[in-house]
Enzyme design. Structure first.
Site, PDB file in Angstrom:
ATOM      1  N   CYS A 174      37.466  20.611  29.288  1.00  0.00           N
ATOM      2  CA  CYS A 174      37.212  19.517  28.353  1.00  0.00           C
ATOM      3  C   CYS A 174      38.046  18.276  28.640  1.00  0.00           C
ATOM      4  CB  CYS A 174      37.480  19.989  26.921  1.00  0.00           C
ATOM      5  SG  CYS A 174      36.599  21.507  26.519  1.00  0.00           S
ATOM      6  N   HIS A 314      41.419  14.319  20.305  1.00  0.00           N
ATOM      7  CA  HIS A 314      40.560  15.349  20.883  1.00  0.00           C
ATOM      8  C   HIS A 314      39.702  15.945  19.769  1.00  0.00           C
ATOM      9  CE1 HIS A 314      39.165  18.166  23.808  1.00  0.00           C
ATOM     10  NE2 HIS A 314      39.704  19.224  23.214  1.00  0.00           N
ATOM     11  N   GLU A 325      46.970  19.570  17.367  1.00  0.00           N
ATOM     12  CA  GLU A 325      47.001  18.163  17.780  1.00  0.00           C
ATOM     13  C   GLU A 325      47.731  17.321  16.734  1.00  0.00           C
ATOM     14  OE1 GLU A 325      44.101  14.689  19.612  1.00  0.00           O
ATOM     15  OE2 GLU A 325      43.183  16.385  18.566  1.00  0.00           O
ATOM     16  N   LYS A 346      33.932  13.187  18.009  1.00  0.00           N
ATOM     17  CA  LYS A 346      33.200  14.456  18.095  1.00  0.00           C
ATOM     18  C   LYS A 346      32.583  14.837  16.753  1.00  0.00           C
ATOM     19  CE  LYS A 346      35.964  16.436  21.889  1.00  0.00           C
ATOM     20  NZ  LYS A 346      36.977  15.382  22.043  1.00  0.00           N
ATOM     21  N   HIS A 351      30.959  18.205  20.742  1.00  0.00           N
ATOM     22  CA  HIS A 351      31.911  18.244  21.854  1.00  0.00           C
ATOM     23  C   HIS A 351      31.143  18.168  23.175  1.00  0.00           C
ATOM     24  CE1 HIS A 351      35.255  18.857  24.310  1.00  0.00           C
ATOM     25  NE2 HIS A 351      35.813  19.926  23.745  1.00  0.00           N
ATOM     26  N   PHE A 410      40.360  24.069  28.218  1.00  0.00           N
ATOM     27  CA  PHE A 410      40.628  25.478  28.495  1.00  0.00           C
ATOM     28  C   PHE A 410      41.543  25.588  29.718  1.00  0.00           C
ATOM     29  CE2 PHE A 410      36.515  27.480  26.553  1.00  0.00           C
ATOM     30  CZ  PHE A 410      37.001  27.199  25.294  1.00  0.00           C
TER      31      PHE A 410
END
Length: 424
Positions: A174, A314, A325, A346, A351, A410
């Site tokens: 991502c 994010h 976050e 998002k 996403h 990830f």
């Protein structure tokens, strides 16, 4: 802590600006359509229409709608490309047109291409595997590999524009789009190119892609209310919503852009990367990786924490990500964290995985150019552990001089970009 003091690093005098934007997303095709939707808080999430989802636990996504690849390439070429490559080419063409650059200007070794993707051509892989099993190896398409491997998005764009400079691709989940933009910033800053077409592209909404994320229990199960499913920082968030598309920006060395009289959206002044070294999919619980990537971006740009007015988070709408976050932001910015407008696009797009960083680079640049923050939609029930200003539900005009954009992927890979409002 054995990291060097990044504030002492030598920084190139070559400044880098964004002069063109191209977008393909669940909100539409083109920068004007996407920006209008972001400001109006328009969501692009709905039931999946690409295949039968009745056997899946999550049946919603942010699908790209009204996209015709033949507007950007001929039918013969389109058949050789997975949709993620089609989206990338479409976004690149828009970005070049938006920048007002003549095609011949891009020819040669001073223009490069750097486009990331987290998964690449998973649809092509599924289709050709089915052909292999049912019809045999002789029926597998000779275009299978070049339609599916991640670097073919960059490759096809470079061929289209005869751009012979640096040509590469990131595959950092991502964070792919953000890393592609950040690496391109450094390519220009060190003098290896004058212009870079950079960003990310993704087309993961396939049976295998959906099944994989369902098996991880990473997705929202709010199937009956898809428009409310992506709700970053809200206490009722239950997972992210898959999205697809591409975000490509034109980056130029400032002198090159000024010489041709380019319109400049924003300047990119810093880039930070880090690794969690913690878990294959979960973020580090103390937010160390996110904290370090943001800290590095600020140091790289020689920007003080109290100078930041806006963060494009994010903000995936997963329980852990949003909480961690928020924790990292509070650790880095201290009391100033509560004075920063923070939003997650998002909430509207879902996403976009490897394309997210490219899309969010564009969104952040548009915020700086237009001095307004898009909202985080579906923010209805505050989470005591997510207690900052998330620009809830309504866009907010604001004075923005410096902005930050975060991407975390990830494998514990993190990236942050530092932007500045452009002033001649």
């Amino acid at each position: 802590m054995n990291n060097p003091d990044l504030s002492t690093r030598q920084i190139s005098s070559r400044r880098v600006v964004i002069t063109g934007i191209g977008l393909v997303s669940p909100l539409g095709v083109g920068v004007e359509r996407n920006w209008k939707a972001l400001l109006e808080g328009e969501g692009g999430i709905g039931p999946i229409t690409k295949f039968d989802t009745s056997a899946f636990s999550s049946r919603i996504a942010g699908e790209v709608k009204d996209f015709d690849p033949l507007e950007f390439m001929d039918k013969k070429e389109a058949r050789k490309m997975d949709p993620f490559i089609q989206y990338a080419i479409a976004a690149a063409e828009q970005a070049v047109e938006d920048a007002g650059i003549r095609k011949e200007t891009l020819e040669g070794d001073r223009t490069g291409v750097y486009v990331g993707s987290g998964i690449g051509g998973i649809g092509a892989i599924e289709n050709q595997h089915e052909i292999l099993l049912t019809k045999g190896p002789s029926r597998v398409s000779p275009f299978f590999l070049i339609s599916s491997i991640i670097n073919e998005a960059s490759g096809q764009i470079s061929i289209k524009y005869k751009a012979k400079g640096p040509n590469s691709a990131t595959a950092t989940a991502c964070a792919s789009g953000t890393h592609a933009v950040g690496d391109s910033l450094r390519i220009i800053a060190r003098g290896d190119a004058d212009i870079m077409l950079a960003g990310g592209a993704e087309a993961p909404i396939t049976p295998l892609g959906l099944a994989g994320f369902c098996a991880m229990r990473a997705l929202s199960l709010r199937n009956d209310e898809p428009h409310k499913a992506s709700r970053p920082f809200d206490v009722q968030r239950d997972g992210f919503v898959m999205g697809e598309g591409a975000g490509i920006v034109v980056l130029e060395e400032l002198g090159v852009a000024m010489k041709r009289g380019a319109r400049i959206y924003a300047e990119i002044v810093g880039y930070g990367m880090s690794g969690d070294a913690y878990h294959v999919s979960a973020p580090c619980l103390d937010g160390e990786g996110a904290y370090q990537s943001m800290k590095s971006a600020l140091a790289d740009g020689r920007v003080q924490p109290e100078e930041i007015q806006y963060i494009n988070a994010h903000g995936t709408s997963t329980p852990y990500n949003d909480k961690i976050e928020t924790l990292a932001i509070k650790r880095l910015f201290g009391d100033h964290a509560r004075k920063i407008g923070i939003n997650s696009t998002k909430s509207m797009t879902g996403h976009l995985l490897g394309a997210a960083g490219g899309f969010e680079t564009a969104a952040t640049a548009l915020c700086l150019k237009n001095q307004i923050m898009p909202p985080t939609i579906n923010y209805e029930f505050p989470d005591p552990e997510c207690d900052l200003d998330y620009v809830p539900n309504k866009a907010r005009p604001s004075s923005i001089q410096y902005a930050l954009s975060n991407s975390f992927g990830f494998g514990g890979t993190n990236g942050a970009l530092m932007f500045k409002r452009f002033e001649e």
